[in-house]
Scaffold this motif. Sequence first.
Motif, mmCIF file in Angstrom:
data_model
loop_
_atom_site.group_PDB
_atom_site.id
_atom_site.type_symbol
_atom_site.label_atom_id
_atom_site.label_comp_id
_atom_site.label_asym_id
_atom_site.label_seq_id
_atom_site.Cartn_x
_atom_site.Cartn_y
_atom_site.Cartn_z
ATOM 1 N N LYS A 1 3.771 39.563 55.684
ATOM 2 C CA LYS A 1 2.331 39.559 55.968
ATOM 3 C C LYS A 1 1.525 39.130 54.749
ATOM 4 O O LYS A 1 0.489 38.479 54.876
ATOM 5 N N ASP A 2 2.001 39.485 53.567
ATOM 6 C CA ASP A 2 1.321 39.115 52.330
ATOM 7 C C ASP A 2 2.042 38.026 51.554
ATOM 8 O O ASP A 2 1.470 37.445 50.629
ATOM 9 N N HIS A 3 3.297 37.740 51.933
ATOM 10 C CA HIS A 3 4.103 36.745 51.219
ATOM 11 C C HIS A 3 4.807 35.858 52.246
ATOM 12 O O HIS A 3 6.019 35.975 52.440
ATOM 13 N N PRO A 4 4.076 34.989 52.918
ATOM 14 C CA PRO A 4 4.685 34.176 53.978
ATOM 15 C C PRO A 4 5.719 33.187 53.443
ATOM 16 O O PRO A 4 5.710 32.828 52.255
ATOM 17 N N VAL A 5 6.608 32.767 54.333
ATOM 18 C CA VAL A 5 7.594 31.753 53.986
ATOM 19 C C VAL A 5 6.877 30.427 53.729
ATOM 20 O O VAL A 5 6.057 29.984 54.535
ATOM 21 N N GLU A 6 7.190 29.807 52.605
ATOM 22 C CA GLU A 6 6.552 28.548 52.220
ATOM 23 C C GLU A 6 7.588 27.598 51.643
ATOM 24 O O GLU A 6 8.562 28.029 51.016
ATOM 25 N N VAL A 7 7.360 26.308 51.837
ATOM 26 C CA VAL A 7 8.187 25.301 51.182
ATOM 27 C C VAL A 7 7.811 25.284 49.700
ATOM 28 O O VAL A 7 6.630 25.268 49.344
ATOM 29 N N LEU A 8 8.806 25.306 48.848
ATOM 30 C CA LEU A 8 8.548 25.372 47.413
ATOM 31 C C LEU A 8 7.999 24.050 46.880
ATOM 32 O O LEU A 8 8.345 22.964 47.378
ATOM 33 N N PRO A 9 7.148 24.112 45.865
ATOM 34 C CA PRO A 9 6.651 22.886 45.229
ATOM 35 C C PRO A 9 7.823 22.043 44.730
ATOM 36 O O PRO A 9 8.773 22.566 44.146
ATOM 37 N N GLY A 10 7.755 20.757 44.980
ATOM 38 C CA GLY A 10 8.798 19.851 44.520
ATOM 39 C C GLY A 10 9.934 19.649 45.499
ATOM 40 O O GLY A 10 10.817 18.816 45.260
ATOM 41 N N ALA A 11 9.923 20.392 46.615
ATOM 42 C CA ALA A 11 11.034 20.283 47.560
ATOM 43 C C ALA A 11 11.155 18.874 48.136
ATOM 44 O O ALA A 11 12.253 18.306 48.189
ATOM 45 N N GLU A 12 10.036 18.313 48.558
ATOM 46 C CA GLU A 12 10.120 16.971 49.149
ATOM 47 C C GLU A 12 10.507 15.932 48.100
ATOM 48 O O GLU A 12 11.275 15.008 48.393
ATOM 49 N N GLU A 13 10.011 16.096 46.892
ATOM 50 C CA GLU A 13 10.378 15.167 45.820
ATOM 51 C C GLU A 13 11.884 15.212 45.566
ATOM 52 O O GLU A 13 12.542 14.174 45.403
ATOM 53 N N GLN B 1 15.329 25.403 36.631
ATOM 54 C CA GLN B 1 14.287 26.276 37.137
ATOM 55 C C GLN B 1 13.387 25.525 38.115
ATOM 56 O O GLN B 1 12.936 26.085 39.104
ATOM 57 N N ASP B 2 13.132 24.266 37.817
ATOM 58 C CA ASP B 2 12.295 23.418 38.664
ATOM 59 C C ASP B 2 13.202 22.514 39.480
ATOM 60 O O ASP B 2 13.968 21.711 38.921
ATOM 61 N N ILE B 3 13.147 22.623 40.807
ATOM 62 C CA ILE B 3 14.060 21.850 41.653
ATOM 63 C C ILE B 3 13.854 20.349 41.520
ATOM 64 O O ILE B 3 14.750 19.573 41.851
ATOM 65 N N ARG B 4 12.722 19.920 40.993
ATOM 66 C CA ARG B 4 12.510 18.490 40.787
ATOM 67 C C ARG B 4 13.446 17.914 39.728
ATOM 68 O O ARG B 4 13.602 16.699 39.630
ATOM 69 N N ARG B 5 14.078 18.777 38.949
ATOM 70 C CA ARG B 5 15.047 18.314 37.954
ATOM 71 C C ARG B 5 16.399 18.001 38.584
ATOM 72 O O ARG B 5 17.283 17.466 37.914
ATOM 73 N N ILE B 6 16.567 18.352 39.859
ATOM 74 C CA ILE B 6 17.773 17.935 40.577
ATOM 75 C C ILE B 6 17.475 16.561 41.163
ATOM 76 O O ILE B 6 16.944 16.424 42.257
ATOM 77 N N ASP B 7 17.792 15.545 40.379
ATOM 78 C CA ASP B 7 17.423 14.176 40.733
ATOM 79 C C ASP B 7 18.661 13.284 40.770
ATOM 80 O O ASP B 7 19.796 13.759 40.665
#
Length: 235
Positions: free
Chosen positions: A84-96, A208-214
């Motif tokens: 209710k206070d912490h909804p499921v969200e796509v993490l920043p950088g996921a699409e990248e 730590q940042d999924i955008r580093r998985i490139d």
Amino acid sequence: MTALRTIRLIAIDSDGVLLNDTYSPVIERFVTKHGGTYTAEVERGVWGSPQLAAGQNMALACRLPWSAKDTIAAFFRERDEYLKDHPVEVLPGAEEMLAALHATGARLTCYGGRHREYTFDTHLGHLAHYFDAEIPYVDVNDVRPGVKEIVRDVFGLQYHQALFIDDINRVAEVCKALGTGFAGVPAGLPHNFQRAEMERTGVRHTVQDIRRIDQNLVQKIDEELAAGTHWQGLD
């Protein structure tokens, strides 16, 4: 980029990699609320386990007079309150990250411990075009951690032809045992033990940042798998 020599499949965990972690905070809260102590052993025994095993382990950790089924049901009620206070969200950088992985030419699939409609279609459906058209998601609840089942049973590949991306060390341990590629996104909340666990396992590549998985990282892991050095010397 240079064509991959070995990797044919990239399997990506849903919760904690593509989606925010809405499980371990509730596990910690549930255990402490019911008189248990949240330790690395409790985290290992609950997080990433099949639901009934997780329920049994939480009941044991808290000395609850409940069945595994009743305990996991109570846990999911607790999680519903948390959402209710912490909804499921796509993490920043996921699409990248997904765009970069898709460009490698490997098949991409997502996996998690809930059914496809809940995890994939509801929360990741708008990103479905990055994933394998035939098998975009695998429910591994009954076979966790699911590395063998995804690689051999679902996709019909050899273990060294797959790369797993996960936030839980248990998956890294199985990948190491089977000779499968692994990149870690260790859970980093204050109560988590996964970074230290991955260090003990000998995971070479954590971010730590999924955008580093490139593409560069995938290329490096592909070369290690081709040379047989990805897990070499890490015992």
